[in-house]
Design an enzyme around this catalytic site. Structure first.
Site, short mmCIF file in Angstrom:
data_model
loop_
_atom_site.label_atom_id
_atom_site.label_comp_id
_atom_site.label_asym_id
_atom_site.label_seq_id
_atom_site.Cartn_x
_atom_site.Cartn_y
_atom_site.Cartn_z
N HIS A 1 11.92 11.28 -64.19
CA HIS A 1 11.45 12.67 -64.05
C HIS A 1 10.55 13.04 -65.21
O HIS A 1 10.93 12.88 -66.37
CB HIS A 1 12.66 13.62 -64.00
CG HIS A 1 12.29 15.04 -63.70
ND1 HIS A 1 12.79 16.11 -64.41
CD2 HIS A 1 11.45 15.56 -62.78
CE1 HIS A 1 12.28 17.24 -63.92
NE2 HIS A 1 11.47 16.94 -62.93
N HIS A 2 9.35 13.49 -64.88
CA HIS A 2 8.39 13.99 -65.88
C HIS A 2 8.05 15.43 -65.54
O HIS A 2 7.16 15.67 -64.73
CB HIS A 2 7.09 13.17 -65.84
CG HIS A 2 7.22 11.78 -66.36
ND1 HIS A 2 6.27 10.79 -66.09
CD2 HIS A 2 8.16 11.19 -67.14
CE1 HIS A 2 6.63 9.67 -66.69
NE2 HIS A 2 7.78 9.88 -67.33
N GLU A 3 8.75 16.39 -66.13
CA GLU A 3 8.37 17.80 -65.96
C GLU A 3 7.37 18.14 -67.06
O GLU A 3 7.68 17.98 -68.25
CB GLU A 3 9.60 18.70 -66.04
CG GLU A 3 9.30 20.20 -66.03
CD GLU A 3 8.50 20.63 -64.82
OE1 GLU A 3 9.00 20.51 -63.70
OE2 GLU A 3 7.33 21.08 -64.98
N HIS B 1 5.97 17.34 -57.77
CA HIS B 1 6.37 18.73 -57.45
C HIS B 1 5.37 19.68 -58.11
O HIS B 1 4.69 19.30 -59.07
CB HIS B 1 7.80 18.99 -57.92
CG HIS B 1 8.80 18.48 -56.92
ND1 HIS B 1 9.86 19.23 -56.47
CD2 HIS B 1 8.86 17.30 -56.26
CE1 HIS B 1 10.54 18.53 -55.58
NE2 HIS B 1 9.95 17.35 -55.44
N GLU B 2 5.28 20.91 -57.56
CA GLU B 2 4.20 21.84 -57.93
C GLU B 2 2.89 21.05 -57.97
O GLU B 2 2.12 21.09 -58.94
CB GLU B 2 4.44 22.54 -59.28
CG GLU B 2 5.74 23.30 -59.37
CD GLU B 2 6.93 22.37 -59.59
OE1 GLU B 2 6.78 21.39 -60.33
OE2 GLU B 2 7.98 22.60 -58.99
N GLU C 1 15.42 24.37 -52.80
CA GLU C 1 15.85 25.09 -54.01
C GLU C 1 15.78 26.61 -53.84
O GLU C 1 16.57 27.33 -54.46
CB GLU C 1 15.00 24.65 -55.21
CG GLU C 1 13.52 24.92 -55.02
CD GLU C 1 12.64 24.15 -56.02
OE1 GLU C 1 13.11 23.17 -56.60
OE2 GLU C 1 11.48 24.55 -56.19
#
Ligand code: NOJ
Length: 672
Positions: free
Chosen positions: A372-374, A452-453, A477
């Site tokens: 995961h890379h936010e 995502h986004e 979500e």
């Protein structure tokens, strides 16, 4: 593989008098669509008919440049070339294995502006795409406005979300008359009063700004490109083309969701052997954060601890999942992570996440971690660490990474070449290129991406098959976040709008639908059977079983469908479809002879009658049916489900009663 590539003719169309004709006309391969392209005193235009119905009235083409050079008025048709194309190609993974790409192309050269401008049209039986081929003489110039129009001839209803609002693509769809649309993201879909269905979108958005459509007057829309930090829209280079502007046209709603037009307009695979790109199902340390049980940041509720990740790996191994998503493992989540994108490290774990031990454990159990890379929209910070970040994941045996760009629209941070911080849109030219940089860096390490986004999907999975999935709409979500959640109608609109663009990581499979003890007042507005149906209806090559493991272990009978359902298909057929009302897909597993059906409805309960004529003749199948039970209703009785097994064959029909907010999922296995 069939491969016919035949140039029919190269025409310079002359009238009897020897003057250039004002317009060109072609028909689609089976003749159902007709396209006219020409130029008059207002400039270049196109028009589209389906049989006798004019669908798109004359609509302008062209764009304006910062230099003031003119590519709109005073144009004439200087040349037109037609070619026929019919090729069947193979998708490494997808809704179907083979895709037919059959179109008639019209390449028109307009003269009379600052230079010659070529516009390439591809006319299919289910719609068309066209793109601008910019002359090299304008390299270095900037597009300040694209003037492409979409002028609907007749009245109708539109399903759309407003563009350039802070939450990007995450809005509930509006259903309005065409005239009431303001500025919409694409795909935007229409049911004309004639019954014809249309969807506007774009294909192959590369090195260009995303297109929204702005309603101007009557039933006319004009392209509106996402702005860039320089105050223009697109900086042009040599050999530049625009994305394809697409208009999918069909006699009914089924036709829209069966169309492969967007994929067909993309370039073939540029990554070579992609056998390392693997569809699959995953679980993850995720829903707990959205319910407030866990935190991304450090502290007593930290989700991504070594022991918790091991617990999820054990669960995944026991029930046959091929990955465990782990969010919140890396330094940077403490405090206001939404606004602190600059402090994320993509290589430093929290002390209670033991990289060496988890690498060992996930290898031992054969269940890779999903990374995961936010970025919180700080793309400058991310790009400066990206290579090292993917190196680390490669060492850990990670083969899939979820990326995230949580930031308001227009609030992407980056540095210019001279080190000045600037802001960009998620769908601007800079981000269209950023996502491709990510895909290439990931592909070097045989890693696939789930963004995502994201920027909207425009079919680039054909060219970069490691772009497995993305969000880009309200996913599950929203049901945990409060009012309004996702109403039952949301998922019977998505297949006809957002999902025309490509796969969505919706993250279905919530069994604790009331989440009463955790989020009083919030609801997942669905029955349990509808949650199962999502795995077939809402296509993605990676599907999450999003709920907490304990909720699956308490409901092993319906959980069996999630364990069985594949995520890679040989064929997909729409069985019922009405925008905002209901949708049913039958899909055939790519790795067995089994078929799966998913059927969902919005607020209205209904009975669907599904012919099984797609099954093999003479073969008997065991139908394992998971359908809303007696009295089921998403509001009052969401857990009532009947699980029935019976024998069926090709001549049978399945008659299924779907509750309000309900659905059905069926597995059809050949009987030996
Ligand atoms: C929003 C994403 O949609 C969600 O899946 C993720 O958990 C959070 N951002 C944090 O990255």
């Amino acid at each position: 593989m069939l491969n016919i590539f035949k140039i029919i003719s190269v025409l310079l169309v002359l009238c009897g008098s020897g003057r250039l004709a004002a317009s060109e006309m072609i028909t689609s391969p089976n003749g159902v669509l007709t396209l006219v392209v020409g130029a008059d005193k207002e400039g270049a235009f196109y028009q589209v008919n389906r049989s006798d119905e004019q669908v798109i009235a004359p609509s302008k083409l062209g764009f304006l440049l910062k230099s003031g050079k003119n590519f709109s008025k005073g144009l004439t048709v200087a040349n037109a070339e037609i070619l026929d194309f019919d090729q069947t190609w193979e998708l490494p993974w997808g809704e179907r294995q083979y895709v037919r790409n059959n179109f008639r192309e019209l390449l028109v050269t307009f003269a009379g502006g600052a230079d010659t401008l070529r516009v390439q049209f591809r006319l299919y039986d289910d719609g068309l795409g066209f793109r601008y081929i910019f002359p090299d003489s304008i390299a270095g110039d900037e597009i300040t406005s694209e003037r492409t129009e979409f002028n609907f001839s007749g009245p109708g209803t539109a399903w759309w979300i407003e563009a350039r609002l802070s939450n990007r693509y995450e809005y509930l769809y509006k259903e309005t008359p065409i005239e009431a649309v303001s500025m919409a993201h694409t795909p935007i879909s229409f049911r004309l009063d004639s019954g014809t269905h249309v969807s506007l979108h774009e294909a192959a958005l590369v090195n260009y700004s995303g297109m929204s459509v702005r309603h101007t007057q009557g039933r006319k829309f004009t392209a509106d490109l996402a702005p860039n930090a320089k105050g223009s829209k697109v900086t042009l280079g040599a050999g530049h083309t625009s994305p394809w502007r697409t208009i999918q046209i069909s006699g009914d709603a089924k036709g829209l969701i069966m169309s492969d037009l967007i994929l067909n307009l993309n370039e073939p695979n540029k990554l070579g052997d992609v056998s390392w790109v693997k569809p699959g199902k995953y679980v993850g340390i995720w829903w707990g954060m959205h319910l407030g049980i866990n935190t991304w940041g450090s502290g007593p509720k930290h989700g991504a601890t070594t022991s918790e990740v091991k617990r999820y790996i054990d669960f995944a191994a026991k029930y046959g999942f091929s990955g465990v998503l782990v969010e919140g493992w890396n330094i940077g989540w403490d405090g206001d992570w939404f606004n602190n994108g600059a402090i994320f490290s993509f290589t430093k774990p929290y002390p209670d996440f033991d990289i060496a031990e988890l690498t060992r454990y996930s290898k031992e159990k054969g269940v890779p971690i999903i990374g995961h890379h936010e970025t919180s929209g700080n793309v400058g910070n991310y790009e400066s660490q990206m290579e090292a970040a993917f190196d680390l994941y490669e060492k850990m045996g990670v083969t899939k990474v979820k990326t995230g760009y949580v930031a308001d629209a227009g609030d992407i941070d980056r540095m210019t070449e001279d080190g000045t911080p600037v802001k960009e849109f998620h769908d601007g030219q800079f981000m269209s290129n950023h996502h491709i940089r990510v895909l290439l860096a990931a592909a070097k390490r045989k890693i696939s991406i789930n963004s995502h986004e994201p920027i909207k999907d425009t079919g680039l999975r054909r060219t970069y098959p490691n772009w497995l999935s993305r969000e880009g709409a309200r996913g599950m979500e929203y049901s945990a976040w409060g009012t309004p959640g996702n109403p039952p109608s949301h998922t019977v609109i998505l297949p006809f709008t957002r999902m025309l663009s490509g796969p969505m990581d919706f993250t279905p499979g919530i069994f604790d639908l009331e989440i009463a003890d955790l989020k009083p007042g919030n609801r997942v507005e669905s029955t349990i059977a509808k949650q199962l149906a999502y795995y077939v209806v809402l296509y993605s090559p990676i599907q999450m079983a999003a709920d907490l493991p304990k909720n699956y272990e308490a409901n092993l009978a319906p959980f069996q469908f999630i364990r069985d359902v594949p995520t890679d298909w040989a064929e997909s057929i729409a069985l019922t479809a009405e925008i905002g009302e209901h949708v049913t897909f039958a899909r055939k597993d790519r790795n067995s002879e089994a078929w799966y059906i998913g059927s969902i409805t919005g607020d209205n309960a209904r009975t669907v009658n599904l012919p099984l004529d797609f099954l093999n003749k003479g073969q008997r199948y065991r139908a394992e049916i998971y359908v809303d039970g007696e009295g089921a209703d998403w509001k009052t009785n969401p857990y009532a489900i009947d699980i029935i097994s019976r024998e069926v064959s090709q001549s049978d029909h399945l008659i299924l009663n779907l509750a309000s907010g309900g659905g059905a999922a069926v597995r059809l296995v050949p009987i030996k």
